[in-house]
Design an enzyme around this catalytic site. Structure first.
Site, PDB file in Angstrom:
ATOM      1  N   CYS A 240     -24.980 -13.984  -5.860  1.00 14.85           N
ATOM      2  CA  CYS A 240     -25.363 -13.286  -4.634  1.00 14.85           C
ATOM      3  C   CYS A 240     -26.834 -12.907  -4.755  1.00 14.85           C
ATOM      4  O   CYS A 240     -27.588 -13.584  -5.448  1.00 14.85           O
ATOM      5  CB  CYS A 240     -24.463 -12.074  -4.377  1.00 14.85           C
ATOM      6  SG  CYS A 240     -24.568 -10.780  -5.627  1.00 14.85           S
ATOM      7  N   ARG A 241     -27.263 -11.827  -4.129  1.00 11.75           N
ATOM      8  CA  ARG A 241     -28.667 -11.422  -4.198  1.00 11.75           C
ATOM      9  C   ARG A 241     -28.977 -10.658  -5.478  1.00 11.75           C
ATOM     10  O   ARG A 241     -29.925 -10.950  -6.173  1.00 11.75           O
ATOM     11  CB  ARG A 241     -29.048 -10.559  -2.991  1.00 11.75           C
ATOM     12  CG  ARG A 241     -30.538 -10.218  -2.952  1.00 11.75           C
ATOM     13  CD  ARG A 241     -30.882  -9.217  -1.878  1.00 11.75           C
ATOM     14  NE  ARG A 241     -30.380  -7.893  -2.183  1.00 11.75           N
ATOM     15  CZ  ARG A 241     -30.963  -7.017  -3.008  1.00 11.75           C
ATOM     16  NH1 ARG A 241     -32.079  -7.336  -3.623  1.00 11.75           N
ATOM     17  NH2 ARG A 241     -30.433  -5.838  -3.229  1.00 11.75           N
TER      18      ARG A 241
END
Length: 126
Positions: free
Chosen positions: A84-85
């Site tokens: 993800c981020r």
């Protein structure tokens, strides 16, 4: 159909709650090597607008907000790696995966923040 909806809701609840299990984690170097050797499937669980703004070449987008266990790549010759981020969403997902029988998925907890900090290639668009 109703059973699938119940299973998806249970999975979503497990993702939001988390558990004590921790997934296998992989490093930047392992992701780079796995992509080069085509031995991993990199699953980016960010939202579509985040993915389009910039993602790792070869990654597929399965947003966590709509993710069901059935949508994940099946067990196979390639290792499934989630990212993800920042590692927050993958951490929650990794904790929930064993509840649906998926203890085979690795977490790139360094995520996009680590990837870009190390100068990993990024592509924009789908």
């Amino acid at each position: 159909m109703r059973l699938r909806s119940i299973a998806a809701a249970s999975f979503a609840l497990a993702v939001s709650a988390g558990s004590a299990w921790s997934a296998q984690t992989v490093t930047y170097e392992q992701v780079v090597e796995g992509l080069a050797k085509q031995s991993i499937v990199l699953v980016d669980i960010r939202e579509p607008d985040e993915f389009v703004a910039g993602h790792v070449p070869g990654a597929i987008n399965l947003p966590l907000s709509k993710l069901t266990p059935a949508a994940l790549p099946k067990r196979g010759e390639k290792t499934v790696v989630i990212m993800c981020r920042s590692g927050n969403r993958t951490g929650r997902l990794a904790q929930a995966l064993p509840s649906v029988g998926r203890d085979d998925i690795a977490d790139y907890s360094g995520a996009m923040i680590d990837w870009t900090r190390r100068g990993g290639p990024i592509v924009k668009g789908q």
